[in-house]
Each structure stands twice: as structure tokens, then as C-alpha cells.
Design a protein around this motif. Sequence first.
Motif, PDB file in Angstrom:
ATOM      1  N   LEU A 219      -5.651   6.057  -1.686  1.00 58.40           N
ATOM      2  CA  LEU A 219      -4.671   5.342  -1.698  1.00 58.40           C
ATOM      3  C   LEU A 219      -4.504   4.365  -3.155  1.00 58.40           C
ATOM      4  N   SER A 220      -3.510   3.547  -2.922  1.00 55.68           N
ATOM      5  CA  SER A 220      -3.093   2.626  -3.780  1.00 55.68           C
ATOM      6  C   SER A 220      -2.164   1.330  -2.936  1.00 55.68           C
ATOM      7  N   CYS A 221      -2.880   0.321  -3.936  1.00 56.62           N
ATOM      8  CA  CYS A 221      -1.891  -1.002  -3.394  1.00 56.62           C
ATOM      9  C   CYS A 221      -1.575  -1.457  -5.035  1.00 56.62           C
TER      10      CYS A 221
ATOM     11  N   TYR B 228      -5.413  -0.600   5.386  1.00 57.09           N
ATOM     12  CA  TYR B 228      -5.431  -2.471   4.543  1.00 57.09           C
ATOM     13  C   TYR B 228      -5.675  -2.379   3.275  1.00 57.09           C
ATOM     14  N   CYS B 229      -4.765  -2.826   2.337  1.00 61.30           N
ATOM     15  CA  CYS B 229      -5.210  -3.451   1.337  1.00 61.30           C
ATOM     16  C   CYS B 229      -5.424  -4.707   1.173  1.00 61.30           C
TER      17      CYS B 229
ATOM     18  N   GLU C 109       0.825  -1.329   0.321  1.00 57.73           N
ATOM     19  CA  GLU C 109      -0.112  -0.008   0.072  1.00 57.73           C
ATOM     20  C   GLU C 109       0.726   1.564   0.261  1.00 57.73           C
TER      21      GLU C 109
ATOM     22  N   THR D 197      -1.024   1.467   5.810  1.00 57.19           N
ATOM     23  CA  THR D 197      -0.257   3.000   5.159  1.00 57.19           C
ATOM     24  C   THR D 197      -1.789   3.484   5.900  1.00 57.19           C
TER      25      THR D 197
ATOM     26  N   TRP E  25     -10.828  -3.010   0.932  1.00 56.66           N
ATOM     27  CA  TRP E  25      -9.761  -2.016   1.482  1.00 56.66           C
ATOM     28  C   TRP E  25     -10.521  -2.220   2.925  1.00 56.66           C
TER      29      TRP E  25
END
Length: 122
Positions: free
Chosen positions: A20-22, A94-95, A6, A117, A36
Motif C-alpha cells: 500500500l502507498s500513501c 487508511y493512512c 492511498e 484503499t 496506517w
Amino acid sequence: HVQLVESGGGSVQAGGSLRLSCEISLYIYSSYCMGWFRQSPGQEREGVAAIDNDGAASYADSVKGRFTVSEDNAKHTLYLQTNSLKPEDTAMYYCAVGLWCTATTAPWEYHHWGQGTQVTVS
């Protein structure tokens, strides 16, 4: 080796936005769901948003209309666009990836998790 990483967390003022990216290093052969989740100290992990391979999405009531989950298959990346952030959105995000599941925010449906993250809204 399955890895979910993340990024995109940070500190923002109320009303602000974060994306947010994962990044997911997993080749998925089956139907899947990606989600998520968030967790604050002393609180249980809460499902925020999820999407499945059919493009269906689901959201927790607390984030509907403010958060949007999406995925870029070519980049093997899951996103969470968070808008109109509130102090109560503060948490570790969290992803996660699950197999043979539909878009669900139930954490027991997920098999692989990232490290998280932090999102802080003041």
C-alpha cells in the motif's frame, strides 16, 4: 490544502502480499507521525502500524512480523508492505498524518486522513 491519497489495495488470496502507498501533499515543519489504520464494516478503526520522523516504528500485535511500514521522504510517500495476508486482514486501509507525535497507533493523535484503499483477502 492537505491531501493524502492511498493506493495499492486489491483482492488477494490468503498468504499473498500487497504494498500500500500513501502520497502526502503536506509540508511538515514539526515532529510528526504517520500511520496506517484499517476498518471493517461494523468495527472500530484499528491502528495497524506507525512511524515517526526519528524512524521509530510500532505495530499492532496482529500484524507484527507480517507488515512493515516505511516512508520515502523524497517522494513524500508512506508505504505499508503486507505479507502473509489472512482473511481477517480484510478491511479498508487508511493512512494518516499527525503532528507533534511519536510512532503511535492511537487514532486520536492523527489530524489528517486519506480516503482509504480496500484490501480483500480470501
